[in-house]
Motif scaffolding. Structure first.
Motif, PDB file in Angstrom:
ATOM      1  N   ALA A   1       0.426   9.073  -3.392  1.00 10.97           N
ATOM      2  CA  ALA A   1       0.535   9.396  -4.823  1.00 10.97           C
ATOM      3  C   ALA A   1      -0.017   8.296  -5.715  1.00 10.97           C
ATOM      4  O   ALA A   1      -0.488   8.565  -6.816  1.00 10.97           O
ATOM      5  CB  ALA A   1       1.993   9.672  -5.180  1.00 10.97           C
TER       6      ALA A   1
ATOM      7  N   GLN B   1       5.707  14.002  -9.186  1.00  7.81           N
ATOM      8  CA  GLN B   1       4.642  13.990  -8.194  1.00  7.81           C
ATOM      9  C   GLN B   1       4.640  15.275  -7.376  1.00  7.81           C
ATOM     10  O   GLN B   1       3.577  15.855  -7.101  1.00  7.81           O
ATOM     11  CB  GLN B   1       4.804  12.765  -7.276  1.00  7.81           C
TER      12      GLN B   1
ATOM     13  N   PRO C   1       2.360  13.882 -12.479  1.00  8.17           N
ATOM     14  CA  PRO C   1       2.898  12.534 -12.709  1.00  8.17           C
ATOM     15  C   PRO C   1       2.207  11.887 -13.906  1.00  8.17           C
ATOM     16  O   PRO C   1       1.152  12.341 -14.357  1.00  8.17           O
ATOM     17  CB  PRO C   1       2.547  11.798 -11.416  1.00  8.17           C
TER      18      PRO C   1
ATOM     19  N   PHE D   1      -0.829   5.977 -10.730  1.00  7.11           N
ATOM     20  CA  PHE D   1      -0.916   7.231  -9.986  1.00  7.11           C
ATOM     21  C   PHE D   1      -2.374   7.620  -9.776  1.00  7.11           C
ATOM     22  O   PHE D   1      -3.239   7.359 -10.616  1.00  7.11           O
ATOM     23  CB  PHE D   1      -0.155   8.342 -10.718  1.00  7.11           C
TER      24      PHE D   1
END
Length: 375
Positions: free
Chosen positions: A108, A83, A88, A286
């Protein structure tokens, strides 16, 4: 003559074109759309890879790229790093003991509610749902969970002339440990011990959910209280341990490795069921610009199907995050030779659980440090 030559030339050209076309791979047009959508999934449970492969087979227009990491703690650190670096995965498996809060706080990940089917959400056990809830949002899609258990070598109880039902509270467990810890009239390396999820067991024992109280519990009872021991599971399997605090996730492994070497019992964790804190795994999403693509949503819905939740739980020796499956005769039948455990699983639905909080990771690591010199 020229006309004949022209006709022959056209014929040869036609045959050449036909021959070259026949060399073209079959279904070129189909292949152009195959794998034009990708899903990246990082995980620590091998059983999820099998489900991802099955999804890919049933949905040939999508490619699921998986990364298997050795254990949950390592995966959490890799997710933090990914991240920070801006790359990610789309989805990742996450444990419920800690790891998710920094990803929530940094923005995130996104809540998963919009990805859940009404049926799936309705059948979620409350206790494991709570472990992924914060500020009225659900931040991971629960897949399965485990509960703490006592694994008891029956030879220990025969030495004390006690029935297994005696171990109905931790004061009783500690009393037995105190009684036998100074005795040489047994073959055990230890009376009570725990595997590497030690902080989870302590937080379940301590009804105040306080690290200070849990640390004090260690200090007050260090002469006989269990301690985190990475060989505890091995010792128990070899018949050298008395009472092992471990997880329901280890039940089938312990059964397989002990075989008929000695008699043992699996017992409920001796606390009030409502206060039980399960540990589970879930999938986090994500935040990405293309997160609304059809196949990315379809993948999560695929995992939510009862058949797949059941397949994962049975293969992974965990409890499915679905009330209906837990109560089904087919799931209970897997543990028909462990009637105590069948009861434990059903009663786990009564647990009220414990909401996740910012301090989860710090508290877990603090308990590890409080105990690290007692190995």
């Amino acid at each position: 003559m020229k006309k004949i030559f022209l006709v022959i030339s056209i014929g040869i050209l036609f045959l050449c074109v036909f021959f070259l076309y026949s060399l073209k791979p079959e279904n070129t047009i189909d292949q152009e759309i195959v794998n034009n959508d990708q899903i990246t999934l990082w995980l620590y449970s091998h059983e999820l890879i099998e489900l991802a492969k099955q999804f890919e087979k049933e949905n040939p227009a999508v490619k699921v790229i998986t990364k298997l990491v050795k254990n949950p703690n390592i995966l959490v650190e890799e997710l933090y790093a990914a991240q920070s670096a801006g790359n990610p995965p789309d989805y990742a498996e996450i444990p419920s003991w800690y790891g998710i809060f920094p990803l929530i706080e940094s923005g995130a990940i996104v809540p998963v509610t919009d990805y859940l089917s009404p049926e799936y959400e309705k059948e979620l056990p409350a206790a494991i749902k709570k472990r992924f809830q914060y500020a009225d949002d659900l931040w991971a899609m629960p897949i399965s969970y485990e509960v703490p258990l006592l694994f008891v070598n029956e030879a220990l109880l025969s030495k004390s002339q006690l029935a297994v039902d005696f171990l109905d509270s931790f004061p009783a467990v500690f009393e037995l440990a105190r009684e036998l810890s100074g005795s040489t009239n047994h073959k055990f390396k230890w009376i009570v011990n725990a595997d590497n999820l030690y902080p989870w067991y302590l937080m379940n024992i301590d009804t105040q959910r306080s690290v200070m109280n849990a640390s004090a519990l260690i200090e007050d009872n260090e002469a006989f209280l269990f301690h985190q021991n990475h060989l505890a599971l091995t010792d128990f399997i070899n018949g050298e341990g008395g009472i092992l605090l471990s997880s329901s996730n280890k039940l089938q492994l312990i059964e397989k490795l002990i075989g008929s070497k000695f008699k043992w019992q699996v017992m409920p964790f001796p606390i009030e069921t409502k206060k039980l804190i399960p540990n589970g795994n879930g999938l986090i999403v994500f935040k990405k610009n293309d997160q609304s693509t059809e196949y990315k949503k379809r993948f999560l819905q695929y995992i939510q199907e009862k058949e797949h939740l059941n397949t994962f739980a049975v293969a992974n020796s965990t409890i499915p995050a679905n009330i209906n499956i837990i109560q089904s005769e087919s799931y209970q039948r897997h543990y028909r030779h462990f009637p105590y455990y069948q009861k434990i699983v059903l009663e786990s639905l009564e647990a009220s659980g414990h909401l996740l909080k910012r301090e989860d990771e710090a508290e877990w690591k603090q308990l590890i440090r409080a105990n690290e010199n007692r190995e």
